[in-house]
Design an enzyme around this catalytic site. Structure first.
Site, mmCIF file in Angstrom:
data_model
loop_
_atom_site.group_PDB
_atom_site.id
_atom_site.type_symbol
_atom_site.label_atom_id
_atom_site.label_comp_id
_atom_site.label_asym_id
_atom_site.label_seq_id
_atom_site.Cartn_x
_atom_site.Cartn_y
_atom_site.Cartn_z
ATOM 1 N N GLY A 144 1.915 -1.931 4.804
ATOM 2 C CA GLY A 144 2.349 -2.994 4.932
ATOM 3 C C GLY A 144 1.818 -4.231 5.498
ATOM 4 O O GLY A 144 1.884 -5.319 6.409
ATOM 5 N N GLY A 145 0.751 -4.146 4.625
ATOM 6 C CA GLY A 145 -0.420 -5.660 4.299
ATOM 7 C C GLY A 145 -0.983 -5.659 5.927
ATOM 8 O O GLY A 145 -0.967 -4.383 6.995
ATOM 9 N N THR A 179 0.625 -1.278 -0.308
ATOM 10 C CA THR A 179 -0.084 -0.248 -0.550
ATOM 11 C C THR A 179 1.045 1.334 0.013
ATOM 12 O O THR A 179 2.444 1.253 -0.002
ATOM 13 C CB THR A 179 -0.782 -0.017 1.180
ATOM 14 O OG1 THR A 179 0.371 -0.445 2.524
ATOM 15 C CG2 THR A 179 -2.177 -1.004 1.203
ATOM 16 N N SER A 217 -9.920 -5.480 5.054
ATOM 17 C CA SER A 217 -8.407 -4.390 4.203
ATOM 18 C C SER A 217 -7.638 -4.104 5.883
ATOM 19 O O SER A 217 -8.401 -3.944 6.542
ATOM 20 C CB SER A 217 -8.820 -3.283 4.266
ATOM 21 O OG SER A 217 -7.182 -2.461 3.273
#
Length: 602
Positions: A508-509, A420, A485
């Site tokens: 960063g997931g 992201t 998310s």
């Protein structure tokens, strides 16, 4: 309209390129060793000073994007206007992370209230819960699911920004696209980070369009400093500037997207023209909670509600820590979190991630536990959960039951989440934006159309739709549904007077949650300024091994954590935090030394 690059930005770009070239050149074409939960590869560490401004500030992941936002505010634009300009430039210069082919969560503060604009992608109408199952009923390997058309969701960032601009824009829509159009036409210099990630990616070259754009005739990525032009994207951005989001969601570009997805030779998807034309952004109520810092300070922290899981998990972690000895622990004498504090933090994280896996999904499809998402942040509930935190690691935490809830959902198995980009902006009128945007994995689905990359956000759904007993996973694939998310754009206010104090967030997931929580705790509890809080070493836990940033913690801390039963993994935790905080006389901004971001303002 021209956007000249000021001398200070040229100097910063030149220094960044030279420093990164010298440190990265020897290993440029070496594929990184696989490590768990890494959204994007690391590309070095460059100390940053932090930036003080007097009237406004723009923080973004690439200097060219920051410059675009800076120029828009200087021209009379709002924080929202600047965010749109920044995002369009990021589509061009940071294609691995976000863009108009993906989605975004945006928090906006207009000086009075906070709004949450949801531009998250949706599953196509033809998708079903077996989307990522092989014919034998087993889940696909992640890489097999990502590359191609199968993983592409309906992009939502552009329509969401259009909606927000109608409410909060000051400059005309078309003007906001000029910085990106100019850069796309005239070209931009390939940065060290983009070069490094292009070299490491094993899949992007498989798409002929992407290969012709990102690589030379020998299949090597364009070198650092190469001027990369994108006339196709420039033409599309001109059309969007003139026609609005329909230039992407309808007509020839929409047909090109659908054709790319559905005709992929090995992994086609089921996106349709009707899916693109019918996409609608959502306005949601921001998820806000109080956070007290002894002896007498109270903050109101606002984040994004489901389908975002970031604000809930951060709120739980912060609330659980308040119930433990960690609430009173300072930074260690070495300026690092102590082993005792890390133990309590990672145990709190296990509990939060257990609830996240059990409950959080698109609220249009899944009801919140006990009738409200705030049930997961109830002080009584967190106090009961905190009782599970003891002197030794619990290894795997179970989900809780707010108000004695019995749930029919199965726990979602752990699976990767990826990249992201984050933008934080405060304008001269005090309006603020915290926006996190994404195409998911680095370079998304590796499918390029009209100068931009398509997302692979559908892999944020659970690959396994049901457990062995047939109970559904809340975050399973369903038509029209938005995947859960971890994006966590965050605004912090003084609880007493409502004054905005900070805008912060990170890529960063799943580790976005920990990066953002670290910055908040470092600032609010440990008194670090925005840059110092960002610079703190990274750490986290996803309800499994305890993750620590490689080489940042002393051996004594590692030994102390192992003695408490922690299984440790040291990995390169490449956060990309951006933060702006209010200080006397203006603002102070910080950007992550692990990436290329900068802060600008007057």
């Amino acid at each position: 309209m021209r956007f000249p690059t000021p001398p200070r930005l040229l100097a910063l770009l030149s220094a960044s390129l030279l420093a990164a070239c010298s440190s990265l050149a020897p290993t440029l074409l070496t594929l990184p060793e696989p490590a768990p939960h890494q959204p994007e590869g690391q590309s070095g560490y460059q100390d940053k000073p932090g930036w003080q401004t007097s009237s406004f500030a723009v923080a973004a992941a690439n200097p060219l994007a920051t410059e675009a936002g800076y120029q828009i505010i200087r021209a009379g634009g709002s924080a929202l206007d600047a965010a749109i300009a920044v995002q369009m430039v990021l589509t061009l210069v940071e294609p691995q992370s976000s863009g108009i082919g993906g989605g975004a969560f945006l928090l906006h503060f207009d000086g009075r209230s906070v709004q949450a604009f949801d531009g998250r992608e949706t599953a196509p109408a033809e998708a079903d819960e077996r989307l990522f199952l092989r014919p034998d009923g087993q889940p696909m390997a992640f890489a097999d699911a990502v590359v191609g058309g199968r993983s592409v969701g309906v992009p939502g960032s552009l329509r969401m920004l259009e909606l927000a601009h109608r409410q909060h824009g000051q400059l005309p829509w078309a003007r906001l696209f000029q910085p990106a159009i100019q850069l796309a036409e005239q070209g931009f210099r390939v940065s060290p980070r983009l070069n490094r990630l292009l070299a490491a990616d094993p899949h992007l070259r498989k798409d002929p369009v992407a290969a012709a754009y990102f690589y030379d005739a020998k299949g090597l990525p364009w070198p650092v400093g190469h001027r990369l032009r994108n006339p196709e994207l420039a033409r599309l951005l001109r059309d969007i500037a003139a026609q609005g989001s329909q230039a992407l969601h309808q007509g020839p570009v929409a047909r090109a997207i659908v054709d790319k997805v559905r005709s992929h030779p090995g992994n086609p998807g089921n996106l349709s023209l009707a899916d693109l034309a019918g996409y609608q952004p959502r306005q949601r109520e921001a998820l806000c909670f109080e956070h007290a810092v002894p002896p007498a300070k109270a903050y109101r922290i606002c984040g994004f509600p489901p389908p975002g899981s970031g604000a809930l998990a951060i709120g739980q972690i912060l609330g659980l820590l308040q119930q433990t000895p960690a609430a009173a622990l300072p930074l260690g004498a070495n300026g690092l979190p102590s082993a005792d504090w890390l133990h309590h933090y990672t145990e709190a994280a296990r509990l939060a991630f257990a609830d996240r896996a059990q409950y959080v999904a698109d609220p249009d499809f899944v009801a919140p536990p006990a009738g409200s998402w705030l049930s997961l942040l109830s002080p009584d509930y967190l106090a009961r959960r905190a009782q599970l935190i003891g002197p030794r690691s619990m290894q795997i935490a179970p989900p809780g039951r707010p108000q004695g809830l019995q749930t029919s959902f199965a726990r979602m198995p752990e699976q990767p989440e990826y990249g992201t980009s984050h933008i934080s902006i405060v304008d001269a009128q005090g309006r603020a934006v915290a926006m996190t945007s994404s195409i998911e994995d680095a370079f998304g689905s590796r499918q390029m159309v009209r100068g931009f990359l398509l997302n692979n956000q559908l892999t944020d759904f659970s690959f396994v739709p049901r457990d062995a007993q047939g109970r559904p996973v809340a975050n399973r694939v369903q038509p029209g549904k938005r995947p859960r998310s971890s994006m966590a754009p965050t605004l912090v206010f003084d609880q007493a007077d409502g004054q905005l104090l900070m805008s912060v967030g990170s890529p960063g997931g799943a580790l976005i949650i920990h990066y953002t929580a670290k910055a908040l705790w470092g600032s609010l509890h440990w008194g670090r300024n925005a840059q110092q809080a960002i610079d703190l070493p990274n750490f986290g836990n996803l309800n499994g091994p305890t993750l620590l940033e490689t080489g940042r913690f002393p051996p004594a801390s590692l030994d102390a954590l192992r003695a408490r039963g922690h299984e440790l993994r040291e990995i390169d935790m490449t956060s990309g935090l951006q933060a702006i905080e209010r200080i006397p006389g203006g603002y102070f901004g910080g950007a992550d030394p692990r990436r290329e971001g900068v802060v600008m303002g007057d």
